[in-house]
Each structure stands twice: as C-alpha cells, then as structure tokens.
Motif scaffolding. Structure first.
Motif, PDB file in Angstrom:
ATOM      1  N   ALA A  36       0.235  20.895   6.163  1.00  0.00           N
ATOM      2  CA  ALA A  36       0.587  19.731   6.285  1.00  0.00           C
ATOM      3  C   ALA A  36      -0.282  19.060   5.332  1.00  0.00           C
ATOM      4  CB  ALA A  36       0.516  18.855   7.684  1.00  0.00           C
ATOM      5  N   LEU A  37      -1.567  19.129   5.024  1.00  0.00           N
ATOM      6  CA  LEU A  37      -2.378  18.530   4.048  1.00  0.00           C
ATOM      7  C   LEU A  37      -1.983  18.831   2.462  1.00  0.00           C
ATOM      8  CD1 LEU A  37      -5.966  18.837   5.963  1.00  0.00           C
ATOM      9  CD2 LEU A  37      -4.632  16.733   5.323  1.00  0.00           C
ATOM     10  N   VAL A  38      -1.604  20.128   2.381  1.00  0.00           N
ATOM     11  CA  VAL A  38      -1.451  20.576   1.231  1.00  0.00           C
ATOM     12  C   VAL A  38       0.108  20.014   0.679  1.00  0.00           C
ATOM     13  CG1 VAL A  38      -0.722  22.652  -0.241  1.00  0.00           C
ATOM     14  CG2 VAL A  38      -2.798  22.678   1.202  1.00  0.00           C
ATOM     15  N   ALA A  39       1.144  20.015   1.576  1.00  0.00           N
ATOM     16  CA  ALA A  39       2.403  19.320   1.348  1.00  0.00           C
ATOM     17  C   ALA A  39       2.061  17.992   1.071  1.00  0.00           C
ATOM     18  CB  ALA A  39       2.887  19.651   2.571  1.00  0.00           C
ATOM     19  N   ARG A  40       1.224  17.117   1.724  1.00  0.00           N
ATOM     20  CA  ARG A  40       1.215  15.664   1.511  1.00  0.00           C
ATOM     21  C   ARG A  40       0.356  15.380   0.393  1.00  0.00           C
ATOM     22  NH1 ARG A  40       2.291  11.686   0.455  1.00  0.00           N
ATOM     23  NH2 ARG A  40       2.331   9.521   1.541  1.00  0.00           N
ATOM     24  N   PHE A  41      -0.689  16.148   0.099  1.00  0.00           N
ATOM     25  CA  PHE A  41      -1.755  15.681  -1.120  1.00  0.00           C
ATOM     26  C   PHE A  41      -2.027  16.667  -2.015  1.00  0.00           C
ATOM     27  CE2 PHE A  41      -2.862  13.699   3.163  1.00  0.00           C
ATOM     28  CZ  PHE A  41      -2.787  12.407   2.823  1.00  0.00           C
ATOM     29  N   GLN A  66     -12.629  15.571  -2.926  1.00  0.00           N
ATOM     30  CA  GLN A  66     -13.549  15.603  -4.285  1.00  0.00           C
ATOM     31  C   GLN A  66     -12.751  14.895  -5.535  1.00  0.00           C
ATOM     32  OE1 GLN A  66     -15.277  19.368  -5.543  1.00  0.00           O
ATOM     33  NE2 GLN A  66     -14.398  20.330  -3.413  1.00  0.00           N
ATOM     34  N   ASP A  67     -11.457  14.856  -5.630  1.00  0.00           N
ATOM     35  CA  ASP A  67     -10.716  14.117  -6.655  1.00  0.00           C
ATOM     36  C   ASP A  67     -10.289  12.704  -5.596  1.00  0.00           C
ATOM     37  OD1 ASP A  67      -9.051  13.205  -8.755  1.00  0.00           O
ATOM     38  OD2 ASP A  67      -7.914  14.976  -8.636  1.00  0.00           O
ATOM     39  N   ARG A  68     -10.757  11.749  -5.863  1.00  0.00           N
ATOM     40  CA  ARG A  68     -10.377  10.564  -5.103  1.00  0.00           C
ATOM     41  C   ARG A  68      -9.077   9.920  -5.811  1.00  0.00           C
ATOM     42  NH1 ARG A  68     -12.184   5.738  -2.238  1.00  0.00           N
ATOM     43  NH2 ARG A  68     -10.211   4.568  -2.143  1.00  0.00           N
ATOM     44  N   ALA A  69      -9.077   9.866  -7.225  1.00  0.00           N
ATOM     45  CA  ALA A  69      -7.793   9.469  -7.830  1.00  0.00           C
ATOM     46  C   ALA A  69      -6.787  10.428  -7.806  1.00  0.00           C
ATOM     47  CB  ALA A  69      -8.189   9.294  -9.405  1.00  0.00           C
ATOM     48  N   GLY A  70      -6.912  11.550  -7.848  1.00  0.00           N
ATOM     49  CA  GLY A  70      -5.695  12.316  -7.237  1.00  0.00           C
ATOM     50  C   GLY A  70      -5.321  12.200  -5.927  1.00  0.00           C
ATOM     51  N   PHE A  71      -6.345  12.030  -4.956  1.00  0.00           N
ATOM     52  CA  PHE A  71      -5.734  11.740  -3.620  1.00  0.00           C
ATOM     53  C   PHE A  71      -4.993  10.384  -3.338  1.00  0.00           C
ATOM     54  CE2 PHE A  71      -6.497  10.062   0.701  1.00  0.00           C
ATOM     55  CZ  PHE A  71      -6.007  10.780   1.420  1.00  0.00           C
ATOM     56  N   ASP A  72      -5.669   9.454  -4.040  1.00  0.00           N
ATOM     57  CA  ASP A  72      -4.711   8.313  -4.146  1.00  0.00           C
ATOM     58  C   ASP A  72      -3.427   8.225  -4.626  1.00  0.00           C
ATOM     59  OD1 ASP A  72      -6.978   6.918  -2.900  1.00  0.00           O
ATOM     60  OD2 ASP A  72      -7.997   6.041  -4.570  1.00  0.00           O
ATOM     61  N   ALA A  74      -1.443  10.833  -4.780  1.00  0.00           N
ATOM     62  CA  ALA A  74      -0.800  11.535  -3.939  1.00  0.00           C
ATOM     63  C   ALA A  74      -0.299  10.649  -2.698  1.00  0.00           C
ATOM     64  CB  ALA A  74      -1.389  12.695  -3.468  1.00  0.00           C
ATOM     65  N   ALA A  75      -1.223  10.031  -2.130  1.00  0.00           N
ATOM     66  CA  ALA A  75      -1.133   9.062  -1.003  1.00  0.00           C
ATOM     67  C   ALA A  75      -0.139   8.072  -1.097  1.00  0.00           C
ATOM     68  CB  ALA A  75      -2.300   8.658  -0.429  1.00  0.00           C
ATOM     69  N   ALA A  76       0.045   7.608  -2.533  1.00  0.00           N
ATOM     70  CA  ALA A  76       0.967   6.687  -2.853  1.00  0.00           C
ATOM     71  C   ALA A  76       2.446   6.845  -2.971  1.00  0.00           C
ATOM     72  CB  ALA A  76       0.621   5.977  -4.191  1.00  0.00           C
ATOM     73  N   LEU A  77       2.728   8.149  -3.073  1.00  0.00           N
ATOM     74  CA  LEU A  77       4.008   8.692  -2.915  1.00  0.00           C
ATOM     75  C   LEU A  77       4.521   8.843  -1.684  1.00  0.00           C
ATOM     76  CD1 LEU A  77       3.658  11.845  -5.601  1.00  0.00           C
ATOM     77  CD2 LEU A  77       4.682   9.656  -6.010  1.00  0.00           C
ATOM     78  N   PRO A  78       5.727   8.739  -1.407  1.00  0.00           N
ATOM     79  CA  PRO A  78       6.485   8.909   0.003  1.00  0.00           C
ATOM     80  C   PRO A  78       6.304  10.560   0.131  1.00  0.00           C
ATOM     81  CG  PRO A  78       8.073   8.670  -1.485  1.00  0.00           C
ATOM     82  CD  PRO A  78       6.962   8.352  -2.463  1.00  0.00           C
ATOM     83  N   ALA A  79       6.357  10.640   1.648  1.00  0.00           N
ATOM     84  CA  ALA A  79       6.314  12.015   2.287  1.00  0.00           C
ATOM     85  C   ALA A  79       7.434  12.832   1.835  1.00  0.00           C
ATOM     86  CB  ALA A  79       5.978  12.197   3.439  1.00  0.00           C
ATOM     87  N   VAL A  80       7.450  14.152   1.609  1.00  0.00           N
ATOM     88  CA  VAL A  80       8.621  14.956   1.141  1.00  0.00           C
ATOM     89  C   VAL A  80       9.857  14.839   2.236  1.00  0.00           C
ATOM     90  CG1 VAL A  80       7.407  16.443  -0.400  1.00  0.00           C
ATOM     91  CG2 VAL A  80       7.819  16.931   1.928  1.00  0.00           C
ATOM     92  N   ASP A  81       9.528  14.442   3.627  1.00  0.00           N
ATOM     93  CA  ASP A  81      10.366  14.492   4.717  1.00  0.00           C
ATOM     94  C   ASP A  81       9.566  13.719   6.091  1.00  0.00           C
ATOM     95  OD1 ASP A  81       8.753  16.286   6.503  1.00  0.00           O
ATOM     96  OD2 ASP A  81       9.310  17.776   5.049  1.00  0.00           O
ATOM     97  N   GLU A  91      -2.600   4.969   7.313  1.00  0.00           N
ATOM     98  CA  GLU A  91      -3.011   4.914   6.075  1.00  0.00           C
ATOM     99  C   GLU A  91      -4.585   5.545   6.046  1.00  0.00           C
ATOM    100  OE1 GLU A  91      -1.726   4.147   3.050  1.00  0.00           O
ATOM    101  OE2 GLU A  91       0.058   3.597   3.994  1.00  0.00           O
ATOM    102  N   PRO A  92      -4.767   6.528   5.204  1.00  0.00           N
ATOM    103  CA  PRO A  92      -5.998   6.990   5.059  1.00  0.00           C
ATOM    104  C   PRO A  92      -7.156   6.161   4.808  1.00  0.00           C
ATOM    105  CG  PRO A  92      -4.425   8.301   4.027  1.00  0.00           C
ATOM    106  CD  PRO A  92      -3.712   7.126   4.209  1.00  0.00           C
ATOM    107  N   ARG A  93      -8.196   6.399   5.340  1.00  0.00           N
ATOM    108  CA  ARG A  93      -9.469   5.480   5.149  1.00  0.00           C
ATOM    109  C   ARG A  93     -10.497   6.563   4.343  1.00  0.00           C
ATOM    110  NH1 ARG A  93     -10.177   3.386  10.725  1.00  0.00           N
ATOM    111  NH2 ARG A  93     -12.346   3.815  10.318  1.00  0.00           N
ATOM    112  N   LEU A  94     -11.366   5.983   3.186  1.00  0.00           N
ATOM    113  CA  LEU A  94     -11.754   6.838   2.374  1.00  0.00           C
ATOM    114  C   LEU A  94     -13.375   5.909   2.132  1.00  0.00           C
ATOM    115  CD1 LEU A  94      -9.232   8.438   1.566  1.00  0.00           C
ATOM    116  CD2 LEU A  94     -10.514   9.013  -0.128  1.00  0.00           C
ATOM    117  N   GLN A  95     -14.333   6.721   2.360  1.00  0.00           N
ATOM    118  CA  GLN A  95     -15.685   6.071   1.883  1.00  0.00           C
ATOM    119  C   GLN A  95     -16.641   7.033   1.088  1.00  0.00           C
ATOM    120  OE1 GLN A  95     -16.947   5.529   6.259  1.00  0.00           O
ATOM    121  NE2 GLN A  95     -17.402   3.404   5.699  1.00  0.00           N
TER     122      GLN A  95
END
Length: 255
Positions: A36-41, A66-72, A74-81, A91-95
């Motif tokens: 699920a994580l790979v499919a989403r992010f 590790q890749d905050r920009a890449g994560f953000d 990917a998270a901005a895109l709608p999920a595939v299903d 929403e994910p929370r990152l620190q």
C-alpha cells in the motif's frame, strides 16, 4: 538530506480489505502495508516503518522519509483507487529529525526486529532436510536457534541459552560503530508468518515464511553521528520495508 518522521493514520478495516483483495494477508499486515505504501507514495514511501495497530491514539504507522519533496509530491496526487485511499485515514504528518547527531548523546529506544542470521548456499543445502531448521530455503535462521545449535555442537546444554541475551547481542552487533547499548531488554517475543518476494527464473513470486518477531528497548549512546544517521535511514537488520528495523527514539528514561 534531512530525515523526516512520518505519522500516517491507518484504517485497519480498509487495510484488511486491501490485503484480502490482493491476496497479501499475513500475521501482521507487514506485506500489505508495504504494498500500500509503495502504491501510494512510490520510491518516497516511508522505510523503515513501524505499524502500531493498538495505539491509544488510534491505529497508525510511523516511518522515516528520506525524500520529503518526493513524499509531498506523491501525497498531493489522488490515490489510484478508493480502496487504497481508504487505507490511509487522513493527512500524513511529518516532522524533521535532527540535521546532525552528537557523539555521546543518549536516547531511549525501541525497535521491532526480525533477529535472524544468514548462511551460505552450502549450509543452506545441508539444512533443507534437518528438523527444526527455521525459514527453510530462505538462507536464514532464528539467531536464538543458531546459538542453541552452536552450544550443542560444542557439547553444551542448549537449554542454557538465554533468548533475550542472544537477541540483545544480535542488536548490539548491528548497531556496530553507530551506537553502543547502555541497556536493553526483550519486551515482547512471538513467531509470525509473513509474505516475502522470491526472485526465480520463472519470475518474482511471494511465499510465506515463519520466523522470530522481537521487540527490544532500552538506552543507547551515539558513537558516530554519520553512521547513526545512516542506521536510522536504513533500519536495523533485514525486512525494513515490511515493518521491522525502525529505531524509535525518546529522551532517556521515557517509556
């Protein structure tokens, strides 16, 4: 690159449905969460991660990004299903983690690990028909079982082997030059069955393997800041993409 701690709420019922639909069920949802994580992010998915299904604040996942920009992105895109979207509840929370670690700094820690040791092809072939061999065909064995075999081979009593001591020594070796253990204890142990990928001539397949599942905690001291940062990012031991190996840190003395 600065490491970030991600907290992602998980809908357990939706995750169970996701696992059933894709035939990814195992004892702890480790493989289903990996998928699920790979499919989403994608490549920016948290790894290593730890799933906390019974936490008082609700089921959630903690992981290092590790890749905050890449994560953000990917998270901005709608999920595939809709099924995948339902797994990640909110929403994910990152620190940001510290940009630099200090040699000599002490932290409380907890880590869920798969304490296994690996062996080569010759030993692997010899073990296939042996009773009590863990993870047959996988080239790895429970570190406690391996320790008992060594004691028996040397003429000792394998029942004198202490599982907690074996796993703590296993952890200390994998911290290597990054950190030293001040104190550690075995907080929980069980055996679980998980799904793993195999790469064969006919293509990649999944298979079910059984092995040790241990929760260790205590206090550690940072020895080499750069090595410690790398250790956090890759995780402790194997199976970091399936819910193992994530070092959770806290001030010393905090539960």
């Amino acid at each position: 690159m600065t490491l970030h701690l991600a907290r992602i709420a998980i809908d357990v019922r939706a995750l169970a449905g996701f696992a059933v639909e894709r035939r990814l069920g195992d004892d702890d949802f480790g493989y289903a969460l990996h998928a699920a994580l790979v499919a989403r992010f994608g490549d920016a998915a948290p790894r290593p991660f730890r799933f906390l299904p019974d936490h008082g604040s609700g089921p959630h996942l903690l992981g290092y990004v590790q890749d905050r920009a890449g994560f953000d992105d990917a998270a901005a895109l709608p999920a595939v299903d809709t099924g995948l979207a339902a797994v990640f509840d909110g929403e994910p929370r990152l620190q940001a983690m510290p940009a630099a670690w200090r040699a000599g700094a002490r932290y409380g820690f907890e880590v869920r690990v798969r304490p296994v040791v690996r062996f080569g092809k010759a030993v692997k072939a010899a073990r296939r028909e042996r009773a009590g061999a863990w993870l047959p065909g996988a080239g790895e064995i429970d570190a406690n079982h391996a320790a008992r075999e060594r004691v028996a081979r040397d003429g000792g009593d394998p029942d004198t082997v202490d599982r907690a001591a074996v796993y703590i020594d296993w952890l200390a070796r994998r911290l290597a030059d990054a950190a030293t253990l001040d104190h550690a204890d075995l907080r929980h142990f069980r055996r679980t069955r998980t799904l793993r990928n195999t790469h064969r001539s006919e293509g990649r397949r999944t298979r079910r393997v059984e092995g040790p599942d241990a929760l260790l905690g205590g206090t550690l001291t940072v020895a080499d800041p750069a090595a410690f940062a790398a250790l956090l990012a890759r995780g402790v031991g194997r199976h970091g993409g399936f819910g193992y190996g994530m070092l959770l840190l806290a001030p010393p003395g905090r539960a």
